[in-house]
Scaffold this motif. Structure first.
Motif, PDB file in Angstrom:
ATOM      1  N   PRO A   1     -50.450  32.760  46.034  1.00 31.53           N
ATOM      2  CA  PRO A   1     -50.084  33.345  47.327  1.00 31.53           C
ATOM      3  C   PRO A   1     -49.170  32.445  48.152  1.00 31.53           C
ATOM      4  CG  PRO A   1     -52.337  32.569  47.389  1.00 31.53           C
ATOM      5  CD  PRO A   1     -51.872  32.382  45.988  1.00 31.53           C
ATOM      6  N   GLY A   2     -48.445  33.074  49.044  1.00 29.24           N
ATOM      7  CA  GLY A   2     -47.726  32.410  50.112  1.00 29.24           C
ATOM      8  C   GLY A   2     -46.866  31.249  49.661  1.00 29.24           C
TER       9      GLY A   2
ATOM     10  N   GLY B   1     -42.198  40.012  49.024  1.00 30.45           N
ATOM     11  CA  GLY B   1     -42.912  41.062  48.319  1.00 30.45           C
ATOM     12  C   GLY B   1     -43.783  40.480  47.220  1.00 30.45           C
TER      13      GLY B   1
ATOM     14  N   SER C   1     -44.717  37.319  46.702  1.00 26.77           N
ATOM     15  CA  SER C   1     -45.760  36.423  47.216  1.00 26.77           C
ATOM     16  C   SER C   1     -46.808  37.239  47.990  1.00 26.77           C
ATOM     17  CB  SER C   1     -45.154  35.361  48.111  1.00 26.77           C
ATOM     18  OG  SER C   1     -44.873  35.880  49.377  1.00 26.77           O
ATOM     19  N   LEU C   2     -46.366  38.325  48.620  1.00 27.27           N
ATOM     20  CA  LEU C   2     -47.337  39.158  49.347  1.00 27.27           C
ATOM     21  C   LEU C   2     -48.307  39.837  48.387  1.00 27.27           C
ATOM     22  CD1 LEU C   2     -45.254  40.894  52.119  1.00 27.27           C
ATOM     23  CD2 LEU C   2     -47.205  39.391  52.403  1.00 27.27           C
TER      24      LEU C   2
ATOM     25  N   THR D   1     -50.729  37.262  47.411  1.00 27.68           N
ATOM     26  CA  THR D   1     -51.595  36.964  48.555  1.00 27.68           C
ATOM     27  C   THR D   1     -52.696  38.012  48.643  1.00 27.68           C
ATOM     28  OG1 THR D   1     -49.815  35.934  49.803  1.00 27.68           O
ATOM     29  CG2 THR D   1     -51.669  36.766  51.059  1.00 27.68           C
ATOM     30  N   LEU D   2     -52.288  39.283  48.593  1.00 29.59           N
ATOM     31  CA  LEU D   2     -53.279  40.362  48.704  1.00 29.59           C
ATOM     32  C   LEU D   2     -54.208  40.375  47.505  1.00 29.59           C
ATOM     33  CD1 LEU D   2     -50.931  43.038  50.208  1.00 29.59           C
ATOM     34  CD2 LEU D   2     -53.073  42.274  51.230  1.00 29.59           C
TER      35      LEU D   2
END
Lengths: 540, 212
Positions: B128-129, B141, B143-144, B147-148
C-alpha cells in the motif's frame, strides 16, 4: 421544604452500602457508573471551557493578545475535540442515561452491567490518550481532522485520533446496552406506550450511536494509517480523494449532533412535565419525532459540503433533507409549549433552563434552516455565522439540558437539595452569558469574519469584546454552580423522597435509590407524569 | 449483583430473558461491525469507479485459487460452529469441543494462507501507499487497490484472530463443563460472531479477487 420529610430517605442507599474505593472502581451498579461518568464529563467540560476562555481572551484585540498563531490553532482544535467527544456526546446518555434509564423502566440494572463498567474505563482510557496528545504538543487540524492537512500536520494528531477512536467504542457499548435494556428489562406494566420520553430519546440516540460511530472509527483509523504507514487513501498524489474523507466523516458527525441533542430533548421533556404538572401534550408525536430526527439525520451530511465541489443537484437534495429536521424539531417544541400552556407552572431552576433551551433551540434551529439553504450557505460557509449556529444548537441545547437534568435529578442522585436562590442567579447568568457570547458571532459571520482566524479587522473588535464578555459571564456562572453544588453535597438540606412532587417513574425508587433500585418490583399502573390521578408518594 | 458461580444473572428476571438479551446485544454489535467495514467497501466502490482498468489489472496479482481454498475452509468451519451449537444444546460437551477444535484448525489454516499471500505480495512490492513498488501498474490507482486490499483483508484477519480467541475460550468453557444443555448462551453468541467473520469474507473475496 419540610425538613422532617427528609427522614423517609432509605437508610441503605447505593451511596452508603459500600464505601471503599474498590467498591466504586469495580462497581457494576449503573447508578455508580452514571455518577463516575458525570464526574468525567464535568472534568471534560472544565478542560474545554479553559480552552474556550483562552480563545476568547486571545480574540479581545485584533492582533496578538496572549498567544501566538500556532498556539491559537491548537487551542481551538483542543477546545473542539474536548467539548465534542469528551463532553457533549457522553454527557447526557452516559451520565444521566445510566443513572435513571433502568430506574425509569423498573429494572434492577442495565442488561450488561460488566460491559457498562467497561464502557466507563474505555471512555477513561480514550480520554486520557486524547489529553496526553493535547499535552504532548496538541493538534492544529480543527476537531474535524480534515485531510489532506491532518495527514501531514507536524503536531501530534495520532494519539488524539486514536483516543477519539477508543472513546467511540465506549459510545457503541453504551448504546448497545441501552437498546437491549429497553427491549428486555421493562417491569410489568411498562408497555411501549408508557415508556418515559427520556428513555425514548436515549433509545433513538443509542440507535444512532450503534450505526454511526463505527463509520467514524474507521475513518479515524484510515487517517491514522495514512499518518503512520503512508497508506495514501485520501492523498491526491496517489490518486486518492480528500473529499471522500469529508463524506465519511460527516456521515457520522452530522448524526452525532443528534447524539448530543436528542437526549437533551428527552431531559427537557421530563422537566417540562414535572414543573407544569401535566403529562406531555402529544406523547406519540414526541416519541415518533425522535425517530424522525434520528432517521433524517443520516441523509443530511452533504450540507457540510456545499462548497466542496459537490453537484448543485446534490446540494439541493441535501439542503431540503436538512430542512426536514426542523419539522420534527418543531413538533417537539410545539408539544413542550402546549404542555406548559394551562399547566400549573412552578418556575424552579430546571424549568428556567428549559426556557433557555427552547429559546436557543429555536434560534439555532432557524439559523440551521438558513444555512441549509445553498445560496445563503455559500455566503456564510466557514464564517462565525456557522460557529454561532452550531454553538446555539449543540452547545446551547446540551448545556441547558445538562444543567436542567443536573438540578432536577440532583436530589435523586445525592439526596440533597441545592440552594434555590444561588442556583437561580447562576441560571440567569448562564442563559444571559450564553446569548451575549454567541449572538455577536452571528453578526461577525455575516460581516465576513472567517472561523478559525487568529486576526481580524479593527471594525469587528467591539463584537469580539462583547462575545468575550459573555464568555466571562458563562465562566462565572459555572464557577457559581460548582461551588454551591459541592457545598450542597456536604451542607445541603436533606431532600425528601420526591423533592419536586414529580410523577416521573424514576421517583418510585428512593432518593438516593437503594442498591438494586427497588426493594420490591414496581408496578406501573398509570401513564408517566399523569397528575390527574390522586396518589401518595409510592416508593418500592 | 449476581454471584460469580452461577451463570444466570438475577436482574434479567428469567433465564429465557437472559438468552434473548444476550442474542439481541450480539446482533446489535454485529450490526455495528458491518458498518465498520462499510467505509472500506464504499472506498472500494469509489476508487474502482475512478480507476476501473487499474483495479482489474491489479486484482490479477492476487491468488484467486488460494482464496478459493480459504473460502472453502471458512465456510466449512462455519458448518462446524453450527454443529457446536447443535451439540451443546443436547449437552454433548465432548462433541462440541471436537467440532470447535476443527473449526479453529480451519481458521488457522485460513490465516496461514493469508500470511503466505502477504509474504508473496511483499516480495513482489505490491504494497500500500508509499511502499508500493509494482512497476507494471500505474501508481495512481494501483497503490490504492493494494491499500484497500490490505485494509480489507487485514481488518478481516484481525477479526479472525479475535474470533479464534473466542472459539478457544468456548473450547475451554465446554471442557470445564461450564456449558450444558441448560446454559449455552456463550456458544450461541460466540457462534454468531464467527459467522459474521465468515460473511465478511464472502463479500471481500469476490470484490477483490473475482470481479473483472
Amino acid at each position: 421544604m419540610n425538613p422532617a420529610a427528609g427522614s423517609n430517605q432509605p437508610a441503605v442507599t447505593y451511596l452508603n452500602h459500600e464505601t471503599t474505593v474498590a467498591s466504586w472502581l469495580l462497581t457494576r451498579d449503573h447508578k455508580r457508573i452514571g455518577v463516575m461518568f458525570l464526574v468525567g464529563v464535568i472534568f471534560a467540560l472544565l478542560l474545554g471551557g479553559i480552552f474556550a476562555m483562552a480563545l476568547r481572551i486571545e480574540l479581545l484585540t485584533p492582533g496578538p493578545t496572549v498567544m501566538g498563531p500556532m498556539t491559537y490553532n491548537r487551542m481551538f482544535t483542543l477546545h473542539g475535540v474536548t467539548m465534542v467527544w469528551l463532553f457533549m456526546i457522553p454527557a447526557i446518555p452516559s451520565a444521566f442515561g445510566n443513572f435513571v434509564l433502568p430506574i425509569m423502566l423498573g429494572a434492577k440494572d442495565v442488561a450488561f452491567p460488566r460491559l457498562n463498567l467497561a464502557s466507563f474505563y474505555i471512555y477513561l482510557a480514550g480520554s486520557m490518550l486524547t489529553v496526553f496528545g493535547m499535552l504532548w504538543s496538541g493538534a492544529d487540524t480543527g476537531w474535524t481532522f480534515y485531510t489532506p492537512y491532518s495527514t501531514v500536520s507536524p503536531t501530534t494528531v495520532t494519539p488524539i485520533l486514536l483516543g477519539v477512536f477508543i472513546i467511540g467504542f465506549s459510545t457503541i457499548i453504551t448504546g448497545l446496552n441501552f437498546i437491549t435494556t429497553v427491549h428486555t428489562l421493562r417491569a410489568p406494566g411498562m408497555h411501549w406506550t408508557r415508556i418515559p420520553l427520556f428513555v425514548w430519546t436515549i433509545y433513538g440516540t443509542s440507535v444512532i450511536q450503534v450505526v454511526a460511530t463505527p463509520v467514524l472509527g474507521m475513518v479515524l483509523l484510515l487517517v491514522t494509517a495514512e499518518r503512520v504507514l503512508g497508506m495514501g487513501i485520501f492523498d491526491p498524489s496517489r490518486g486518492g480523494d480528500p473529499v471522500l474523507f469529508q463524506h465519511m466523516f460527516w456521515f457520522y458527525s452530522h448524526p452525532a449532533v443528534y447524539i448530543m441533542v436528542l437526549p437533551a430533548m428527552g431531559v427537557i421533556t421530563e422537566v417540562v412535565c414535572a414543573y407544569s404538572r401535566k403529562n406531555i401534550f402529544g406523547y406519540k408525536m414526541v416519541a415518533a419525532s425522535t425517530f424522525g430526527i434520528a432517521f433524517v439525520g443520516f441523509f443530511t451530511w452533504g450540507h457540510h459540503m456545499f462548497v466542496s465541489g459537490q453537484s448543485t443537484f446534490g446540494s439541493g437534495i441535501f439542503g431540503v433533507l436538512s430542512m426536514l429536521v426542523a419539522i420534527f424539531t418543531a413538533i417537539k417544541i410545539f408539544n413542550w409549549v402546549a404542555t406548559l400552556y394551562g399547566g400549573s407552572i412552578d418556575l424552579k431552576v430546571p424549568l428556567l433552563y428549559v426556557l433557555g433551551f427552547i429559546f436557543l433551540l429555536m434560534f439555532g434551529g432557524m439559523t440551521g434552516v438558513a444555512v441549509a439553504t445553498t445560496s445563503l450557505d455559500v455566503h456564510w460557509h466557514d464564517t462565525y455565522f456557522v460557529v454561532a449556529h452550531f454553538h446555539y444548537i449543540m452547545v446551547g441545547a446540551v448545556l441547558m439540558a445538562f444543567l436542567a437534568g443536573l438540578h432536577y435529578w440532583w436530589p435523586k442522585m445525592f439526596g440533597k437539595l441545592y440552594p434555590e436562590r444561588w442556583s437561580f442567579l447562576a441560571a440567569m447568568t448562564i442563559i444571559f452569558g450564553f446569548i451575549v457570547t454567541f449572538l455577536p458571532q452571528f453578526l461577525l459571520g455575516n460581516m465576513g469574519m472567517p472561523r478559525r482566524y487568529y486576526e481580524y479587522p479593527r471594525e469587528m473588535q467591539w463584537l469580539h469584546v462583547l462575545s468575550t464578555a459573555g464568555a466571562s459571564l458563562l465562566a462565572f456562572g459555572f464557577g457559581l454552580i460548582a461551588i454551591y453544588l459541592l457545598w450542597s453535597l456536604r451542607y445541603g438540606e436533606e431532600a425528601p423522597m420526591n423533592a419536586w412532587g414529580s410523577r416521573g417513574y424514576e421517583w418510585y425508587s428512593g432518593s438516593p435509590p437503594v442498591p438494586h433500585n427497588f426493594t420490591e418490583a414496581p408496578r406501573f399502573e398509570r401513564e408517566v407524569h399523569d397528575y390527574t390521578v390522586v396518589e401518595g408518594p409510592r416508593v418500592y | 449483583m449476581s454471584t460469580e458461580s452461577s451463570p444466570w444473572e438475577e436482574h434479567f428476571g428469567s433465564r429465557e430473558n437472559q438468552s434473548v438479551a444476550a442474542q439481541l446485544g450480539m446482533w446489535i454489535f454485529l450490526g455495528s461491525e458491518v458498518l465498520l467495514f462499510t467505509n472500506l467497501f464504499v472506498g472500494y466502490a469509489v476508487y474502482r469507479y475512478y480507476y476501473p482498468e487499474v483495479f482489474v489489472e491489479a486484482s490479477k496479482h492476487l491468488k484467486a485459487e488460494w482464496a478459493m481454498v480459504q473460502t472453502l475452509l471458512l465456510v466449512t468451519s462455519s458448518l462446524f460452529v453450527v454443529l457446536a451449537v447443535h451439540y451443546i444444546r443436547q449437552g454433548r460437551q465432548l462433541l462440541t469441543v471436537l467440532v470447535l477444535v476443527l473449526a479453529i484448525g480451519m481458521g488457522l489454516g485460513f490465516l496461514g494462507i493469508k500470511g503466505w499471500e502477504y509474504w508473496e505480495h511483499w516480495k513482489e512490492g505490491a504494497l500500500p501507499g508509499e511502499y508500493y513498488r509494482l512497476e507494471e501498474l500505474p501508481e495512481r490507482g494501483g497503490s490504492l487497490f493494494f491499500t484497500l486490499y490490505f485494509l480489507l483483508t487485514g481488518l478481516h484477519a484481525i477479526h479472525m484472530l479475535v474470533a479464534l480467541g473466542l472459539l478457544g475460550w468456548l473450547v475451554w468453557g465446554a471442557l470445564s463443563g461450564k456449558y450444558t444443555a441448560e446454559y449455552h448462551i456463550p456458544v450461541e453468541v460466540g457462534g454468531l460472531y464467527w459467522h459474521l467473520v465468515d460473511i465478511f469474507w464472502l463479500f471481500i473475496f469476490p470484490l477483490l479477487y473475482l470481479v473483472e
